[in-house]
Motif scaffolding. Structure first.
Motif, PDB file in Angstrom:
ATOM      1  N   GLY A   1     -35.247   0.776  10.685  1.00 21.72           N
ATOM      2  CA  GLY A   1     -34.089   1.279  11.431  1.00 21.72           C
ATOM      3  C   GLY A   1     -34.577   2.183  12.536  1.00 21.72           C
ATOM      4  N   SER A   2     -34.179   3.451  12.490  1.00 26.72           N
ATOM      5  CA  SER A   2     -34.627   4.427  13.487  1.00 26.72           C
ATOM      6  C   SER A   2     -35.683   5.364  12.926  1.00 26.72           C
ATOM      7  N   LYS A   3     -36.186   5.055  11.725  1.00 25.43           N
ATOM      8  CA  LYS A   3     -37.155   5.929  11.063  1.00 25.43           C
ATOM      9  C   LYS A   3     -38.547   5.330  11.162  1.00 25.43           C
ATOM     10  N   ALA A   4     -39.515   6.136  11.634  1.00 24.14           N
ATOM     11  CA  ALA A   4     -40.906   5.700  11.702  1.00 24.14           C
ATOM     12  C   ALA A   4     -41.541   5.915  10.336  1.00 24.14           C
ATOM     13  N   ILE A   5     -41.840   4.809   9.637  1.00 20.70           N
ATOM     14  CA  ILE A   5     -42.416   4.928   8.298  1.00 20.70           C
ATOM     15  C   ILE A   5     -43.934   4.745   8.317  1.00 20.70           C
ATOM     16  N   ILE A   6     -44.489   4.214   9.417  1.00 25.78           N
ATOM     17  CA  ILE A   6     -45.943   4.150   9.584  1.00 25.78           C
ATOM     18  C   ILE A   6     -46.277   4.584  11.004  1.00 25.78           C
ATOM     19  N   ASN A   7     -47.199   5.531  11.125  1.00 27.54           N
ATOM     20  CA  ASN A   7     -47.748   5.936  12.416  1.00 27.54           C
ATOM     21  C   ASN A   7     -49.199   6.301  12.161  1.00 27.54           C
ATOM     22  N   SER A   8     -50.067   5.319  12.257  1.00 24.07           N
ATOM     23  CA  SER A   8     -51.464   5.514  11.875  1.00 24.07           C
ATOM     24  C   SER A   8     -52.367   5.067  13.014  1.00 24.07           C
TER      25      SER A   8
ATOM     26  N   SER B   1     -47.438 -13.445   1.217  1.00 25.48           N
ATOM     27  CA  SER B   1     -48.434 -14.446   0.865  1.00 25.48           C
ATOM     28  C   SER B   1     -49.824 -13.876   1.114  1.00 25.48           C
ATOM     29  N   GLU B   2     -50.817 -14.519   0.522  1.00 20.87           N
ATOM     30  CA  GLU B   2     -52.203 -14.096   0.700  1.00 20.87           C
ATOM     31  C   GLU B   2     -52.671 -14.340   2.127  1.00 20.87           C
ATOM     32  N   HIS B   3     -52.119 -15.365   2.787  1.00 22.35           N
ATOM     33  CA  HIS B   3     -52.502 -15.661   4.168  1.00 22.35           C
ATOM     34  C   HIS B   3     -52.142 -14.508   5.093  1.00 22.35           C
ATOM     35  N   HIS B   4     -50.918 -13.959   4.953  1.00 20.00           N
ATOM     36  CA  HIS B   4     -50.503 -12.839   5.804  1.00 20.00           C
ATOM     37  C   HIS B   4     -51.388 -11.623   5.564  1.00 20.00           C
ATOM     38  N   LEU B   5     -51.748 -11.370   4.292  1.00 19.07           N
ATOM     39  CA  LEU B   5     -52.627 -10.241   3.984  1.00 19.07           C
ATOM     40  C   LEU B   5     -53.991 -10.428   4.642  1.00 19.07           C
ATOM     41  N   SER B   6     -54.565 -11.619   4.539  1.00 25.38           N
ATOM     42  CA  SER B   6     -55.878 -11.879   5.135  1.00 25.38           C
ATOM     43  C   SER B   6     -55.821 -11.722   6.652  1.00 25.38           C
ATOM     44  N   LYS B   7     -54.751 -12.202   7.277  1.00 22.81           N
ATOM     45  CA  LYS B   7     -54.619 -12.083   8.733  1.00 22.81           C
ATOM     46  C   LYS B   7     -54.545 -10.619   9.153  1.00 22.81           C
ATOM     47  N   PHE B   8     -53.759  -9.822   8.395  1.00 25.31           N
ATOM     48  CA  PHE B   8     -53.637  -8.403   8.725  1.00 25.31           C
ATOM     49  C   PHE B   8     -54.987  -7.704   8.554  1.00 25.31           C
ATOM     50  N   ALA B   9     -55.723  -8.046   7.486  1.00 28.92           N
ATOM     51  CA  ALA B   9     -57.029  -7.442   7.248  1.00 28.92           C
ATOM     52  C   ALA B   9     -58.020  -7.814   8.348  1.00 28.92           C
ATOM     53  N   GLU B  10     -57.974  -9.064   8.819  1.00 25.00           N
ATOM     54  CA  GLU B  10     -58.854  -9.473   9.914  1.00 25.00           C
ATOM     55  C   GLU B  10     -58.559  -8.667  11.174  1.00 25.00           C
ATOM     56  N   LYS B  11     -57.271  -8.515  11.495  1.00 29.57           N
ATOM     57  CA  LYS B  11     -56.902  -7.739  12.677  1.00 29.57           C
ATOM     58  C   LYS B  11     -57.322  -6.282  12.531  1.00 29.57           C
ATOM     59  N   PHE B  12     -57.187  -5.733  11.309  1.00 31.87           N
ATOM     60  CA  PHE B  12     -57.593  -4.345  11.076  1.00 31.87           C
ATOM     61  C   PHE B  12     -59.081  -4.173  11.364  1.00 31.87           C
ATOM     62  N   GLN B  13     -59.909  -5.104  10.834  1.00 27.14           N
ATOM     63  CA  GLN B  13     -61.342  -5.020  11.066  1.00 27.14           C
ATOM     64  C   GLN B  13     -61.673  -5.192  12.547  1.00 27.14           C
TER      65      GLN B  13
ATOM     66  N   TRP C   1     -54.850   1.403   3.039  1.00 23.95           N
ATOM     67  CA  TRP C   1     -55.859   2.151   3.784  1.00 23.95           C
ATOM     68  C   TRP C   1     -55.469   3.624   3.795  1.00 23.95           C
ATOM     69  N   ALA C   2     -56.460   4.478   3.890  1.00 18.01           N
ATOM     70  CA  ALA C   2     -56.240   5.926   3.885  1.00 18.01           C
ATOM     71  C   ALA C   2     -56.268   6.442   5.313  1.00 18.01           C
ATOM     72  N   ASP C   3     -55.306   7.334   5.632  1.00 17.89           N
ATOM     73  CA  ASP C   3     -55.224   7.971   6.940  1.00 17.89           C
ATOM     74  C   ASP C   3     -55.396   9.467   6.735  1.00 17.89           C
ATOM     75  N   SER C   4     -56.581   9.980   7.080  1.00 17.46           N
ATOM     76  CA  SER C   4     -56.865  11.399   6.846  1.00 17.46           C
ATOM     77  C   SER C   4     -56.026  12.300   7.748  1.00 17.46           C
ATOM     78  N   ARG C   5     -55.669  11.798   8.945  1.00 16.32           N
ATOM     79  CA  ARG C   5     -54.863  12.632   9.843  1.00 16.32           C
ATOM     80  C   ARG C   5     -53.459  12.825   9.306  1.00 16.32           C
ATOM     81  N   ALA C   6     -52.894  11.742   8.741  1.00 13.54           N
ATOM     82  CA  ALA C   6     -51.566  11.843   8.151  1.00 13.54           C
ATOM     83  C   ALA C   6     -51.618  12.352   6.717  1.00 13.54           C
ATOM     84  N   ASN C   7     -52.847  12.511   6.169  1.00 10.41           N
ATOM     85  CA  ASN C   7     -53.034  12.998   4.803  1.00 10.41           C
ATOM     86  C   ASN C   7     -52.263  12.145   3.802  1.00 10.41           C
ATOM     87  N   THR C   8     -52.382  10.844   3.921  1.00 10.29           N
ATOM     88  CA  THR C   8     -51.685   9.932   3.007  1.00 10.29           C
ATOM     89  C   THR C   8     -52.437   8.622   2.937  1.00 10.29           C
TER      90      THR C   8
END
Length: 370
Positions: free
Chosen positions: A68-75, A108-120, A93-100
């Protein structure tokens, strides 16, 4: 809740930043419980869009998600971050700046793998960007040191500008100690046009750096205000959650009673299921007995019909037997009469034979006498 500052600037026209989404997916968002550091707390009621953003002005990569109008991830992605797959459809993943610690549940596993590839991929890009920024800082600071160590020795006046935005740290470090403006008393040589031009160029450079640092300071101040507003909103949310926890603790006794009642109901349901199973077995047995009874009934009907046929045949035979008995009796009577007649005939025959015998004897005697 306020919309995240950088994300809002990326959506608005005429914004100063060039932050744009470069990859998006959908997932359920979780954060680690700040109290226990063990349990996951869902921050979205349903799957939301999670996007990678690239800010070309600051040369940083972010992971941003709105419910909605709430930012739930800002990393902000840093080279020391690690994205870990904890299951086939969940990663964190751990975000030390956000302390969380952020957690994402994918469909699906495909979406997880794609997100992990983009993260790397973006983590490596962030590392290269940081190295380039450090090299640029070293190259920028080197000419100033050479000019300071050459023919002219001008005094340095350190200027410190404390930015509050962590992403501005490399830029501030680069210009944290600019040269002070030259003064008449600091010049050890006579005034000349060459020296004046040199100091004018140096002054223009310092003014440009000062303007950049001022702009960075203003932007950092605006970010600080934004973060303070978000912190206040988070504190209000924390107070609301604390009240909710208190209410839940108040009804925990009721929850225990409901749990015990639920346990009793489960036992009752289990007993009823067992009784139902027994009844079903009994019903099956009765069905088999009914089928057997139907077969017996059919056999009984068949035997009854055969019995009726036998009875009818028996009556016919009884009639025939009665007729035969009558005929036999009549035959016996006739035989008795025949025997009686035959006996009479035998007696007559015997008399006739006796008479014939006497007649023979008489004839024989006559014959002998003659």
């Amino acid at each position: 809740m306020l919309i995240h500052h950088h994300y809002r600037r990326a959506l608005c026209k005429g914004s100063l930043t060039t932050e744009q989404p470069i990859f998006s997916t959908r997932a359920h968002v979780f954060q680690i419980d700040p109290n226990t550091k063990k349990n996951w707390v869902p921050t979205s009621k349903h799957a939301v869009t999670v996007s990678y953003f690239y800010d070309s002005t600051r040369n940083v990569y972010r992971i941003i998600s709105l419910d909605g109008s709430k930012a739930i991830i800002n990393s902000t992605i840093t080279p020391n971050m690690t994205f870990t797959k904890t299951s086939q459809k969940f990663g964190q993943w751990a975000d030390s700046r956000a302390n969380t610690v952020y957690g994402l549940g994918f469909s699906s596993e495909h979406h997880l793998s794609k997100f992990a590839e983009k993260f790397q991929e973006f983590k490596e890009a962030a590392r290269l960007a940081k190295e380039k920024s450090q090299e640029k800082m070293e190259l920028t600071s080197t000419p100033s040191q050479e000019s300071a160590g050459g023919d002219l020795q001008s005094p340095l006046t350190p200027e410190s500008i404390n930015g509050t935005d962590d992403e501005r740290t490399p830029d501030v470090t680069q210009n944290s100690e600019p040269r002070a403006e030259p003064t008449q008393n600091a010049l050890p040589f006579p005034h000349s046009s060459a020296i004046s031009k040199h100091w004018e160029a140096e002054l223009a450079t310092l003014k440009g750096n000062n303007a950049k640092l001022t702009a960075a300071l203003l932007e950092s101040t605006a970010n600080v205000k934004q973060w303070k507003q978000q912190l206040a909103a988070y504190q209000e949310e924390a107070e609301r959650l604390h009240k909710r926890v208190t209410e839940l603790e108040c009804v925990s006794s009721q929850a225990n009673a409901v749990h015990s009642h639920k346990t009793e109901l489960n036992q009752t349901v289990q007993e009823l299921e067992e009784t139902l199973k027994v009844k079903e077995e009994e019903i099956e047995r009765l069905k088999q007995e009914i089928d057997n009874a139907r077969e017996l009934q059919e056999q009984r009907d068949s035997l009854t019909q055969k019995l009726q046929e036998v009875e009818i045949r028996n009556k016919d035979l009884e009639g025939q037997l009665s007729d035969l008995e009558q005929r036999l009796e009549k035959s016996q009577n006739e035989q008795e009469a025949f025997r009686s007649n035959l006996k009479t005939l035998l007696e007559i025959l015997d008399g006739k034979i006796f008479e014939l015998t006497e007649l023979r004897d008489n004839l024989a005697k006559l014959l002998e006498c003659s």
